[in-house]
Design a protein around this motif. Structure first.
Motif, mmCIF file in Angstrom:
data_model
loop_
_atom_site.group_PDB
_atom_site.id
_atom_site.type_symbol
_atom_site.label_atom_id
_atom_site.label_comp_id
_atom_site.label_asym_id
_atom_site.label_seq_id
_atom_site.Cartn_x
_atom_site.Cartn_y
_atom_site.Cartn_z
ATOM 1 N N ASP A 147 -4.924 -51.647 -38.818
ATOM 2 C CA ASP A 147 -4.767 -50.386 -39.529
ATOM 3 C C ASP A 147 -5.997 -50.111 -40.387
ATOM 4 O O ASP A 147 -6.506 -51.005 -41.074
ATOM 5 N N ARG A 148 -6.454 -48.856 -40.350
ATOM 6 C CA ARG A 148 -7.656 -48.494 -41.109
ATOM 7 C C ARG A 148 -7.470 -48.766 -42.601
ATOM 8 O O ARG A 148 -8.383 -49.255 -43.280
ATOM 9 N N ALA B 233 -8.761 -51.652 -47.570
ATOM 10 C CA ALA B 233 -8.314 -52.401 -48.748
ATOM 11 C C ALA B 233 -9.085 -53.711 -48.889
ATOM 12 O O ALA B 233 -9.461 -54.114 -49.997
ATOM 13 N N ILE B 234 -9.345 -54.373 -47.753
ATOM 14 C CA ILE B 234 -10.135 -55.609 -47.782
ATOM 15 C C ILE B 234 -11.554 -55.314 -48.261
ATOM 16 O O ILE B 234 -12.116 -56.041 -49.081
ATOM 17 N N SER B 235 -12.126 -54.229 -47.775
ATOM 18 C CA SER B 235 -13.496 -53.881 -48.174
ATOM 19 C C SER B 235 -13.573 -53.594 -49.668
ATOM 20 O O SER B 235 -14.556 -53.952 -50.329
ATOM 21 N N GLN B 236 -12.533 -52.963 -50.211
ATOM 22 C CA GLN B 236 -12.523 -52.702 -51.656
ATOM 23 C C GLN B 236 -12.413 -54.002 -52.447
ATOM 24 O O GLN B 236 -13.069 -54.165 -53.481
ATOM 25 N N ARG B 237 -11.596 -54.908 -51.938
ATOM 26 C CA ARG B 237 -11.435 -56.202 -52.616
ATOM 27 C C ARG B 237 -12.750 -56.983 -52.602
ATOM 28 O O ARG B 237 -13.091 -57.653 -53.583
ATOM 29 N N TRP B 238 -13.487 -56.873 -51.500
ATOM 30 C CA TRP B 238 -14.765 -57.566 -51.372
ATOM 31 C C TRP B 238 -15.924 -56.765 -51.959
ATOM 32 O O TRP B 238 -17.048 -57.250 -52.007
#
Length: 204
Positions: free
Chosen positions: A122-123, A128-133
């Motif tokens: 899911d996009r 969300a992962i990119s924001q966390r990283w």
């Protein structure tokens, strides 16, 4: 610049599209390929070296070497494979461990965006992962060339900003803000310093 990700996610296809503007139809597992290309980033000419790496576990020792020498990392997964996204977490942890730096330039790429009917990631989850990283996330397609240039240029821009931050302020001004009507001696000085900067921006 190092391109990392699981096998078969399209690392070589993305790189070939960016460097040669060509689509590779057949899958031939990569051990290691390197590319050298000149790109324009925000009006600055940069000689970029891109290392396209193997996605298989048998080349882990080589991958550690890539991480040690790389200045920026394109982390690629396929939107058709949840496992390929999960592998990026391991790669990122290894990069941070080897570089001893949590702020190393990274761009996350969800490749094969043209295969919408086969989407397994899911996009929103990837974002969300990119924001966390704290890393940019793009969905790209090597086949249709969607966002191919953007992912490489974004990563290159991050590396240049990091490079600039390491320069003494006056040196930065000499390189980038010399006026076109300066005296010849200043232009020669500027060209020489520009050459030095281009050499530092050759990125593995």
């Amino acid at each position: 610049m190092v391109v990392l990700g699981a096998g078969g996610v399209g690392k070589s296809c993305l790189t070939a599209q960016f460097v040669h503007n060509e689509w590779i139809e057949s899958y031939d597992p990569t051990i290691e390929d390197s590319y050298r290309t000149q790109v324009s980033v925000d009006g600055r000419q940069v000689m970029l070296e891109i290392l396209d790496t193997a996605g298989t576990e048998q080349f882990v020792a080589m991958r550690d070497l890539y991480m040690k020498t790389g200045q920026g990392f394109l982390l690629v997964f396929s939107i058709t494979s949840r496992a390929s996204l999960q592998e990026l977490a391991t790669l990122r942890e290894e990069i941070i461990r080897i570089k001893d730096d949590e702020n190393i330039p990274i761009v996350i790429v969800g490749n094969k965006a043209d295969l919408v009917d086969q989407r397994a990631v899911d996009r929103a989850k990837a974002f969300a992962i990119s924001q966390r990283w704290q890393a940019p996330y793009y969905e790209a397609s090597a086949r249709t060339r969607t966002n191919v240039d953007e992912v490489f240029i974004d990563l290159c821009r991050q590396m240049l900003r990091r490079d600039d931050a390491d320069l003494p302020h006056n040196h930065h001004d000499d390189i980038y803000y010399q006026k076109a009507d300066d005296h010849g001696s200043s232009r020669r000085k500027n060209r020489r310093k520009n050459k030095e900067h281009r050499n530092r921006c050759v990125i593995l």
